[in-house]
Motif scaffolding. Sequence first.
Motif, short mmCIF file in Angstrom:
data_model
loop_
_atom_site.label_atom_id
_atom_site.label_comp_id
_atom_site.label_asym_id
_atom_site.label_seq_id
_atom_site.Cartn_x
_atom_site.Cartn_y
_atom_site.Cartn_z
N LEU A 89 10.60 -71.11 -3.66
CA LEU A 89 10.30 -71.64 -4.98
C LEU A 89 9.23 -72.73 -4.93
O LEU A 89 8.47 -72.88 -5.87
N CYS A 90 9.19 -73.46 -3.80
CA CYS A 90 8.14 -74.48 -3.65
C CYS A 90 6.76 -73.84 -3.66
O CYS A 90 5.80 -74.43 -4.17
N GLU A 91 6.64 -72.65 -3.12
CA GLU A 91 5.35 -71.95 -3.11
C GLU A 91 5.10 -71.24 -4.43
O GLU A 91 3.98 -71.23 -4.93
N ILE A 92 6.13 -70.67 -5.01
CA ILE A 92 5.98 -69.92 -6.25
C ILE A 92 5.59 -70.83 -7.40
O ILE A 92 4.81 -70.44 -8.27
N VAL A 93 6.10 -72.06 -7.41
CA VAL A 93 5.77 -72.98 -8.50
C VAL A 93 4.28 -73.30 -8.54
O VAL A 93 3.75 -73.69 -9.58
N LEU A 94 3.59 -73.10 -7.43
CA LEU A 94 2.14 -73.36 -7.37
C LEU A 94 1.32 -72.23 -7.99
O LEU A 94 0.15 -72.43 -8.32
N LEU A 95 1.91 -71.05 -8.13
CA LEU A 95 1.17 -69.89 -8.60
C LEU A 95 1.07 -69.87 -10.12
O LEU A 95 2.01 -70.29 -10.81
N PRO A 96 -0.03 -69.36 -10.65
CA PRO A 96 -0.10 -69.21 -12.11
C PRO A 96 0.87 -68.11 -12.56
O PRO A 96 1.21 -67.21 -11.79
N ALA A 97 1.33 -68.23 -13.78
CA ALA A 97 2.23 -67.21 -14.33
C ALA A 97 1.51 -65.88 -14.40
O ALA A 97 0.33 -65.82 -14.78
N PRO A 98 2.18 -64.81 -14.02
CA PRO A 98 1.53 -63.50 -14.07
C PRO A 98 1.35 -63.05 -15.53
O PRO A 98 2.12 -63.43 -16.40
N PRO A 99 0.32 -62.25 -15.77
CA PRO A 99 0.11 -61.79 -17.15
C PRO A 99 1.19 -60.80 -17.57
O PRO A 99 1.68 -60.02 -16.76
N ALA A 100 1.55 -60.86 -18.83
CA ALA A 100 2.53 -59.93 -19.38
C ALA A 100 1.85 -58.73 -20.02
O ALA A 100 2.48 -57.71 -20.27
N GLU A 101 0.54 -58.87 -20.29
CA GLU A 101 -0.22 -57.78 -20.91
C GLU A 101 -1.51 -57.56 -20.15
O GLU A 101 -2.13 -58.50 -19.66
N TYR A 102 -1.87 -56.32 -20.08
CA TYR A 102 -3.16 -55.94 -19.48
C TYR A 102 -3.96 -55.24 -20.57
O TYR A 102 -3.47 -54.34 -21.24
N ARG A 103 -5.21 -55.67 -20.73
CA ARG A 103 -6.06 -55.15 -21.80
C ARG A 103 -7.26 -54.41 -21.23
O ARG A 103 -7.69 -54.71 -20.12
N ASP A 104 -7.78 -53.50 -22.02
CA ASP A 104 -8.99 -52.80 -21.60
C ASP A 104 -10.22 -53.64 -21.95
O ASP A 104 -10.09 -54.77 -22.45
N ASP A 105 -11.38 -53.10 -21.68
CA ASP A 105 -12.62 -53.85 -21.92
C ASP A 105 -12.84 -54.20 -23.39
O ASP A 105 -13.56 -55.13 -23.71
N ASP A 106 -12.21 -53.44 -24.28
CA ASP A 106 -12.33 -53.71 -25.72
C ASP A 106 -11.28 -54.70 -26.22
O ASP A 106 -11.23 -55.02 -27.40
N GLY A 107 -10.41 -55.15 -25.33
CA GLY A 107 -9.38 -56.11 -25.71
C GLY A 107 -8.10 -55.49 -26.21
O GLY A 107 -7.19 -56.20 -26.63
N LYS A 108 -8.02 -54.16 -26.19
CA LYS A 108 -6.81 -53.48 -26.65
C LYS A 108 -5.75 -53.51 -25.55
O LYS A 108 -6.04 -53.19 -24.39
N THR A 109 -4.52 -53.87 -25.92
CA THR A 109 -3.44 -53.91 -24.95
C THR A 109 -3.13 -52.50 -24.47
O THR A 109 -2.90 -51.59 -25.27
N ARG A 110 -3.18 -52.30 -23.18
CA ARG A 110 -2.91 -51.00 -22.57
C ARG A 110 -1.59 -50.96 -21.82
O ARG A 110 -1.01 -49.90 -21.63
N LEU A 111 -1.13 -52.12 -21.40
CA LEU A 111 0.11 -52.16 -20.63
C LEU A 111 0.80 -53.48 -20.87
O LEU A 111 0.18 -54.54 -20.80
N HIS A 112 2.08 -53.41 -21.20
CA HIS A 112 2.90 -54.60 -21.34
C HIS A 112 3.99 -54.52 -20.28
O HIS A 112 4.69 -53.52 -20.19
N VAL A 113 4.09 -55.56 -19.46
CA VAL A 113 5.07 -55.55 -18.37
C VAL A 113 6.00 -56.75 -18.48
O VAL A 113 5.62 -57.81 -18.99
N GLU A 114 7.21 -56.54 -18.01
CA GLU A 114 8.15 -57.66 -17.92
C GLU A 114 7.80 -58.42 -16.65
O GLU A 114 7.75 -57.84 -15.57
N THR A 115 7.55 -59.70 -16.80
CA THR A 115 7.12 -60.49 -15.64
C THR A 115 8.29 -61.26 -15.06
O THR A 115 9.27 -61.55 -15.73
#
Length: 124
Positions: free
Chosen positions: A1-27
């Motif tokens: 947890l000491c190492e994990i707290v240093l990491l940025p939160a993972p994204p919950a959504e992935y978007r295409d080049d046009d900004g449209k959500t293509r994938l929503h994941v549980e993080t």
Amino acid sequence: LCEIVLLPAPPAEYRDDDGKTRLHVETITFESLLNKCFGEIRQHAGSQVDVLLCLLDGLIRISLFSSEDRPRNALKRHADMILQAAKARIEQENDLEVIEERMGDLEAALKAKPPKRDQDDEQP
């Protein structure tokens, strides 16, 4: 947890080049891992002073790595639950005082600024 707290939160959504959500994941977040690691132990620790102190020591150690408000708030929330459980279940006044002192150590650690880390040090 000491190492994990240093990491940025993972994204919950992935978007295409046009900004449209293509994938929503549980993080898996730091907060959810903290809950898994500390919640059940705290719930079953009852009046076991040594166990409650170890939990607070773990929270203190993690807090030394965290500089962001969100994980620090999660650490404080868990510490508050530990203190609340201790006050409800521990009858021995001296034992409760030791837990309250350790809680003060955590509060001091949460107020302190963590040491500045080199970018190389931030990678677990």
